[in-house]
Motif scaffolding. Structure first.
Motif, PDB file in Angstrom:
ATOM      1  N   MET A 131     -25.281 -12.741 -17.303  1.00 12.59           N
ATOM      2  CA  MET A 131     -25.535 -12.157 -18.613  1.00 12.59           C
ATOM      3  C   MET A 131     -24.618 -12.812 -19.638  1.00 12.59           C
ATOM      4  O   MET A 131     -23.441 -13.034 -19.399  1.00 12.59           O
ATOM      5  CB  MET A 131     -25.284 -10.643 -18.550  1.00 12.59           C
ATOM      6  CG  MET A 131     -25.660  -9.920 -19.812  1.00 12.59           C
ATOM      7  SD  MET A 131     -25.553  -8.134 -19.531  1.00 12.59           S
ATOM      8  CE  MET A 131     -25.719  -7.595 -21.191  1.00 12.59           C
ATOM      9  N   ALA A 132     -25.157 -13.130 -20.801  1.00 12.04           N
ATOM     10  CA  ALA A 132     -24.386 -13.789 -21.847  1.00 12.04           C
ATOM     11  C   ALA A 132     -23.360 -12.830 -22.442  1.00 12.04           C
ATOM     12  O   ALA A 132     -23.573 -11.616 -22.488  1.00 12.04           O
ATOM     13  CB  ALA A 132     -25.322 -14.290 -22.940  1.00 12.04           C
ATOM     14  N   GLU A 133     -22.263 -13.403 -22.897  1.00 10.63           N
ATOM     15  CA  GLU A 133     -21.223 -12.606 -23.541  1.00 10.63           C
ATOM     16  C   GLU A 133     -21.760 -12.057 -24.854  1.00 10.63           C
ATOM     17  O   GLU A 133     -22.465 -12.743 -25.590  1.00 10.63           O
ATOM     18  CB  GLU A 133     -19.999 -13.492 -23.801  1.00 10.63           C
ATOM     19  CG  GLU A 133     -18.815 -12.729 -24.351  1.00 10.63           C
ATOM     20  CD  GLU A 133     -17.581 -13.605 -24.485  1.00 10.63           C
ATOM     21  OE1 GLU A 133     -16.836 -13.407 -25.441  1.00 10.63           O
ATOM     22  OE2 GLU A 133     -17.373 -14.485 -23.635  1.00 10.63           O
ATOM     23  N   GLN A 134     -21.409 -10.804 -25.147  1.00 16.87           N
ATOM     24  CA  GLN A 134     -21.901 -10.179 -26.366  1.00 16.87           C
ATOM     25  C   GLN A 134     -21.336 -10.886 -27.592  1.00 16.87           C
ATOM     26  O   GLN A 134     -20.159 -11.214 -27.655  1.00 16.87           O
ATOM     27  CB  GLN A 134     -21.525  -8.695 -26.402  1.00 16.87           C
ATOM     28  CG  GLN A 134     -22.147  -7.979 -27.581  1.00 16.87           C
ATOM     29  CD  GLN A 134     -21.873  -6.497 -27.578  1.00 16.87           C
ATOM     30  OE1 GLN A 134     -20.908  -6.028 -27.011  1.00 16.87           O
ATOM     31  NE2 GLN A 134     -22.732  -5.745 -28.222  1.00 16.87           N
ATOM     32  N   LYS A 135     -22.194 -11.119 -28.563  1.00 23.63           N
ATOM     33  CA  LYS A 135     -21.788 -11.753 -29.813  1.00 23.63           C
ATOM     34  C   LYS A 135     -20.902 -10.809 -30.619  1.00 23.63           C
ATOM     35  O   LYS A 135     -21.065  -9.594 -30.584  1.00 23.63           O
ATOM     36  CB  LYS A 135     -23.009 -12.139 -30.648  1.00 23.63           C
ATOM     37  CG  LYS A 135     -23.906 -13.147 -29.988  1.00 23.63           C
ATOM     38  CD  LYS A 135     -23.247 -14.490 -29.966  1.00 23.63           C
ATOM     39  CE  LYS A 135     -24.196 -15.538 -29.416  1.00 23.63           C
ATOM     40  NZ  LYS A 135     -23.566 -16.824 -29.278  1.00 23.63           N
ATOM     41  N   ALA A 187     -16.781 -20.261 -41.483  1.00 23.51           N
ATOM     42  CA  ALA A 187     -18.244 -20.171 -41.394  1.00 23.51           C
ATOM     43  C   ALA A 187     -18.814 -21.289 -40.525  1.00 23.51           C
ATOM     44  O   ALA A 187     -19.698 -21.045 -39.702  1.00 23.51           O
ATOM     45  CB  ALA A 187     -18.855 -20.215 -42.789  1.00 23.51           C
ATOM     46  N   LYS A 188     -18.319 -22.489 -40.690  1.00 27.77           N
ATOM     47  CA  LYS A 188     -18.820 -23.625 -39.905  1.00 27.77           C
ATOM     48  C   LYS A 188     -18.582 -23.437 -38.413  1.00 27.77           C
ATOM     49  O   LYS A 188     -19.385 -23.860 -37.590  1.00 27.77           O
ATOM     50  CB  LYS A 188     -18.137 -24.916 -40.358  1.00 27.77           C
ATOM     51  CG  LYS A 188     -18.623 -25.429 -41.683  1.00 27.77           C
ATOM     52  CD  LYS A 188     -17.844 -26.672 -42.091  1.00 27.77           C
ATOM     53  CE  LYS A 188     -18.247 -27.132 -43.477  1.00 27.77           C
ATOM     54  NZ  LYS A 188     -17.452 -28.276 -43.938  1.00 27.77           N
ATOM     55  N   GLU A 189     -17.489 -22.789 -38.044  1.00 22.96           N
ATOM     56  CA  GLU A 189     -17.109 -22.628 -36.640  1.00 22.96           C
ATOM     57  C   GLU A 189     -17.507 -21.281 -36.045  1.00 22.96           C
ATOM     58  O   GLU A 189     -17.308 -21.038 -34.857  1.00 22.96           O
ATOM     59  CB  GLU A 189     -15.590 -22.814 -36.512  1.00 22.96           C
ATOM     60  CG  GLU A 189     -15.124 -24.199 -36.928  1.00 22.96           C
ATOM     61  CD  GLU A 189     -13.618 -24.303 -37.116  1.00 22.96           C
ATOM     62  OE1 GLU A 189     -12.901 -23.329 -36.795  1.00 22.96           O
ATOM     63  OE2 GLU A 189     -13.166 -25.356 -37.598  1.00 22.96           O
ATOM     64  N   ALA A 219     -19.853 -21.231 -32.863  1.00 21.59           N
ATOM     65  CA  ALA A 219     -19.129 -21.754 -31.694  1.00 21.59           C
ATOM     66  C   ALA A 219     -18.043 -20.793 -31.237  1.00 21.59           C
ATOM     67  O   ALA A 219     -17.676 -20.781 -30.053  1.00 21.59           O
ATOM     68  CB  ALA A 219     -18.527 -23.116 -32.016  1.00 21.59           C
ATOM     69  N   ASN A 220     -17.540 -19.964 -32.146  1.00 24.63           N
ATOM     70  CA  ASN A 220     -16.502 -18.996 -31.809  1.00 24.63           C
ATOM     71  C   ASN A 220     -17.053 -17.648 -31.368  1.00 24.63           C
ATOM     72  O   ASN A 220     -16.318 -16.667 -31.263  1.00 24.63           O
ATOM     73  CB  ASN A 220     -15.535 -18.831 -32.984  1.00 24.63           C
ATOM     74  CG  ASN A 220     -14.656 -20.046 -33.171  1.00 24.63           C
ATOM     75  OD1 ASN A 220     -14.332 -20.741 -32.202  1.00 24.63           O
ATOM     76  ND2 ASN A 220     -14.259 -20.321 -34.402  1.00 24.63           N
ATOM     77  N   GLY A 221     -18.356 -17.575 -31.096  1.00 21.47           N
ATOM     78  CA  GLY A 221     -18.938 -16.376 -30.495  1.00 21.47           C
ATOM     79  C   GLY A 221     -19.450 -15.328 -31.452  1.00 21.47           C
ATOM     80  O   GLY A 221     -19.766 -14.209 -31.036  1.00 21.47           O
ATOM     81  N   PHE A 222     -19.572 -15.654 -32.725  1.00 24.02           N
ATOM     82  CA  PHE A 222     -20.078 -14.675 -33.689  1.00 24.02           C
ATOM     83  C   PHE A 222     -21.592 -14.744 -33.746  1.00 24.02           C
ATOM     84  O   PHE A 222     -22.192 -15.804 -33.579  1.00 24.02           O
ATOM     85  CB  PHE A 222     -19.481 -14.919 -35.081  1.00 24.02           C
ATOM     86  CG  PHE A 222     -18.021 -14.611 -35.145  1.00 24.02           C
ATOM     87  CD1 PHE A 222     -17.578 -13.310 -35.324  1.00 24.02           C
ATOM     88  CD2 PHE A 222     -17.083 -15.621 -34.995  1.00 24.02           C
ATOM     89  CE1 PHE A 222     -16.224 -13.019 -35.353  1.00 24.02           C
ATOM     90  CE2 PHE A 222     -15.723 -15.343 -35.024  1.00 24.02           C
ATOM     91  CZ  PHE A 222     -15.294 -14.044 -35.202  1.00 24.02           C
ATOM     92  N   GLY A 223     -22.217 -13.591 -33.997  1.00 25.81           N
ATOM     93  CA  GLY A 223     -23.657 -13.519 -34.144  1.00 25.81           C
ATOM     94  C   GLY A 223     -24.083 -13.136 -35.541  1.00 25.81           C
ATOM     95  O   GLY A 223     -25.241 -13.291 -35.909  1.00 25.81           O
ATOM     96  N   ALA A 224     -23.150 -12.637 -36.341  1.00 21.76           N
ATOM     97  CA  ALA A 224     -23.432 -12.255 -37.725  1.00 21.76           C
ATOM     98  C   ALA A 224     -22.112 -12.179 -38.474  1.00 21.76           C
ATOM     99  O   ALA A 224     -21.057 -11.927 -37.882  1.00 21.76           O
ATOM    100  CB  ALA A 224     -24.152 -10.911 -37.792  1.00 21.76           C
ATOM    101  N   ILE A 225     -22.207 -12.391 -39.783  1.00 21.02           N
ATOM    102  CA  ILE A 225     -21.030 -12.321 -40.648  1.00 21.02           C
ATOM    103  C   ILE A 225     -21.312 -11.325 -41.756  1.00 21.02           C
ATOM    104  O   ILE A 225     -22.367 -11.376 -42.406  1.00 21.02           O
ATOM    105  CB  ILE A 225     -20.707 -13.695 -41.268  1.00 21.02           C
ATOM    106  CG1 ILE A 225     -20.396 -14.729 -40.184  1.00 21.02           C
ATOM    107  CG2 ILE A 225     -19.550 -13.589 -42.267  1.00 21.02           C
ATOM    108  CD1 ILE A 225     -20.261 -16.160 -40.703  1.00 21.02           C
ATOM    109  N   ILE A 226     -20.371 -10.432 -41.975  1.00 20.48           N
ATOM    110  CA  ILE A 226     -20.418  -9.497 -43.099  1.00 20.48           C
ATOM    111  C   ILE A 226     -19.354  -9.959 -44.083  1.00 20.48           C
ATOM    112  O   ILE A 226     -18.213 -10.213 -43.698  1.00 20.48           O
ATOM    113  CB  ILE A 226     -20.134  -8.056 -42.636  1.00 20.48           C
ATOM    114  CG1 ILE A 226     -21.225  -7.577 -41.675  1.00 20.48           C
ATOM    115  CG2 ILE A 226     -20.000  -7.120 -43.834  1.00 20.48           C
ATOM    116  CD1 ILE A 226     -20.922  -6.250 -41.000  1.00 20.48           C
ATOM    117  N   ALA A 227     -19.729 -10.080 -45.351  1.00 19.28           N
ATOM    118  CA  ALA A 227     -18.790 -10.543 -46.378  1.00 19.28           C
ATOM    119  C   ALA A 227     -18.730  -9.526 -47.508  1.00 19.28           C
ATOM    120  O   ALA A 227     -19.753  -9.195 -48.114  1.00 19.28           O
ATOM    121  CB  ALA A 227     -19.231 -11.895 -46.918  1.00 19.28           C
TER     122      ALA A 227
END
Length: 165
Positions: free
Chosen positions: A1-5, A52-54, A57-65
Motif C-alpha cells: 500500500m502506498a504511503e499516505q500523501k 512548490a517545485k519539490e 517528490a516530498n510526499g505532498f498531495g495537496a497544498i493549502i495557501a
C-alpha cells in the motif's frame, strides 16, 4: 500500500496561524499528515517556489495557501507545481478580506487555484482531504461518515424544532 500523501499548509505570515489552525486540526482529525510553514510570495519567493517545485517528490498531495491583502501566495505556489493548490483568503484590517479574496480567485488561465471563503480554513482542509480520498478508500469512508453525521445532526435539529412547534 502506498504511503499516505501529506497536506501542506503554507501561510504568508505567522499572524495567519489562528485562521489556518482549523485546517491543520481538520487534517489531523482525519488522520492526514500535515505540515505547516510560513513562506511569503513577496519576502521569500525563492523558498516558496522551491517548496512548490519539490512538494510532490516530498510526499505532498495537496497544498493549502493562506494569505491576506495582496494574497499572491497561492498563485505563486500553483505556478510552480502540478499539485492542487487551495487558497484561503485571510481577512485583514484592510477591506475585510475582499482584497485577498479577489487576489486569490483571479488566477490567469493555466494556473488554477481552488479558493474557499474568507478565513475558510476548515473547508480548505476538507477539500484537500476529498482530493486525497480520490485514491484512498479509507479516507473516502471517513468523509462519508462525516457527511452522515452532519445529516443526522440536521435531522435531529428539525425533529427538535417540530417538537417545539
Amino acid at each position: 500500500m502506498a504511503e499516505q500523501k501529506k497536506v501542506a499548509v503554507i501561510m504568508g505570515s505567522d499572524s495567519d496561524l489562528p485562521v489556518v489552525k482549523a485546517a491543520i486540526d481538520t487534517c489531523k482529525e482525519f488522520g492526514v499528515p500535515v505540515e505547516a510553514h510560513v513562506m511569503s510570495a513577496h519576502r521569500t519567493p525563492e523558498q516558496a517556489c522551491s517548496f512548490a517545485k519539490e512538494a510532490r517528490a516530498n510526499g505532498f498531495g495537496a497544498i493549502i495557501a493562506a494569505a491576506g491583502k495582496a494574497a499572491h501566495l497561492a498563485g505563486v505556489l500553483a505556478a510552480h507545481t502540478t499539485l492542487p493548490v487551495i487558497g484561503i483568503p485571510v481577512k485583514s484590517s484592510t477591506l475585510d478580506g475582499l482584497d485577498a479574496l479577489l487576489a486569490t480567485v483571479q488566477m490567469p488561465s493555466g494556473i488554477p487555484v481552488a479558493t474557499v471563503a474568507i478565513d475558510g480554513a476548515k473547508n480548505a482542509a476538507l477539500l484537500a482531504i476529498q482530493i486525497l480520498a480520490v485514491s484512498d478508500p479509507e479516507l473516502a469512508g471517513k468523509l462519508d461518515a462525516m457527511k452522515r453525521r452532519m445529516a443526522d445532526e440536521v435531522i435531529a435539529k428539525d425533529r427538535k424544532l417540530q417538537e417545539q412547534l
